[in-house]
Design an enzyme around this catalytic site. Structure first.
Site, PDB file in Angstrom:
ATOM      1  N   SER A 218       2.736  -8.473   2.783  1.00 48.59           N
ATOM      2  CA  SER A 218       2.927  -9.577   3.650  1.00 48.59           C
ATOM      3  C   SER A 218       1.644 -10.265   4.255  1.00 48.59           C
ATOM      4  CB  SER A 218       3.625  -8.947   5.100  1.00 48.59           C
ATOM      5  OG  SER A 218       4.154 -10.283   5.747  1.00 48.59           O
TER       6      SER A 218
ATOM      7  N   ASP B 109      10.104 -10.246   2.604  1.00 46.88           N
ATOM      8  CA  ASP B 109       9.197  -9.607   2.967  1.00 46.88           C
ATOM      9  C   ASP B 109       8.919  -8.267   2.260  1.00 46.88           C
ATOM     10  OD1 ASP B 109       6.953  -8.229   4.496  1.00 46.88           O
ATOM     11  OD2 ASP B 109       7.160 -10.072   5.680  1.00 46.88           O
TER      12      ASP B 109
END
Length: 296
Positions: free
Chosen positions: A38, A185
């Site tokens: 991320s 993510d």
């Protein structure tokens, strides 16, 4: 000293990494290989591309994070339509502006695909929710999807890794079957992939230094769950941290800079200058205290 680095996810809290990186370079450490999830993947990609800490800090301080909030145009015209978009498109924002920002930064260093980087020097973690797999790019691209890493855009990999569920619309990745995989993510399955270099360092005995945007795992506070929304946040937070907390608690705590930044929300893209500076200062202080006694 040459080291490998691993950076956790944490959304806008990643400004704290800037202060920590200042101290790493002040201690004359330099990165060879880097990995991240991320927001951590963004930092890792810039380091792998050859950006200095001063260049990275300048780019982040110039950045207006609110520009990353790019809803489909039709949702800005029709009242309450963003919730329809969330239902049908599985996210509120496209994430295209974030990917374009990353692309331009990498383009300035002539980095487009993984073929432009040294082999093995950048690893990006994503979550394939269609296949139910944790995927490391570029390592798993050929095996899982039949895609050559040499032609896969680095900016696309980083954008997929930073696709916070329900916030950003998931990216789609073609594979070996007719159906495309939905990618979200990487933090969903591994928010702090310290394990990614495990075993590989034996060949060169290079230490791995991790940076994690949270407190020491054994000092995490118990959550107060009073309603369904609290339960959702608790469930998601558990998914983000449980896998990595188990690994961290049993192995490499002496190689991790823990940066507690719980006072800032992960997806608070309306950060003001003062908050950014506070995050940077927190990261700098934590790293300075840690690096005085590292490596042991």
């Amino acid at each position: 000293m040459k080291i490998d680095g691993v950076f956790s996810g944490g959304g806008v809290k990643a400004y704290a990494f800037l202060g920590a990186l200042q101290e790493v370079y002040a201690y004359n450490h330099s990165y060879e290989r880097v990995a991240g999830t991320s927001a951590g993947a963004i930092l890792a990609a810039l380091i792998a591309a050859g950006y200095s800490i001063n260049e990275i800090e300048k780019k982040f301080k110039e950045l207006n994070t609110e520009k990353f909030l790019d809803p489909p145009k039709w949702t800005t015209l029709v009242p309450f339509s963003k919730w329809l978009n969330l239902y049908f498109q599985l996210g509120l924002y496209k994430g295209n502006k974030m990917e374009k920002w990353i692309y331009k930064l990498l383009e300035a260093k002539s980095i487009y695909t993984f073929n432009d980087l040294k082999p093995g020097y950048l690893k990006v973690v994503i979550s394939d929710i269609s296949l139910g797999k944790l995927v490391v790019i570029p390592d798993d691209l050929e095996r899982i999807y039949g895609i050559s890493p040499a032609y896969f855009p680095v900016a696309k990999a980083v954008r997929m890794s930073a696709g916070f569920p329900y916030f950003f619309i998931p990216k789609k990745l073609p594979g070996k079957s007719d159906k495309k995989s939905l990618i979200v993510d990487g933090g969903l399955l591994s928010n702090f992939p310290l394990w990614v270099f495990k075993g590989e360092n034996r060949r060169n005995n290079r230490p791995v230094l991790g940076m994690k945007l949270s407190g020491f795992p054994e000092k995490e506070q118990q959550r107060d769950i009073r309603n369904a929304l609290d339960m959702f946040h608790a469930l998601f937070s558990t998914m983000l941290h449980a896998h990595d907390a188990r690994y961290v608690s049993k192995s490499e705590q002496h190689n991790i800079i823990f940066i507690p930044v719980d006072q800032v929300a992960t997806m608070d893209f309306e950060l003001d200058h003062r908050t950014k500076e506070k995050l940077i200062h927190t990261g700098k202080n934590r790293a300075e205290s840690f690096l005085k006694h590292w490596p042991k």
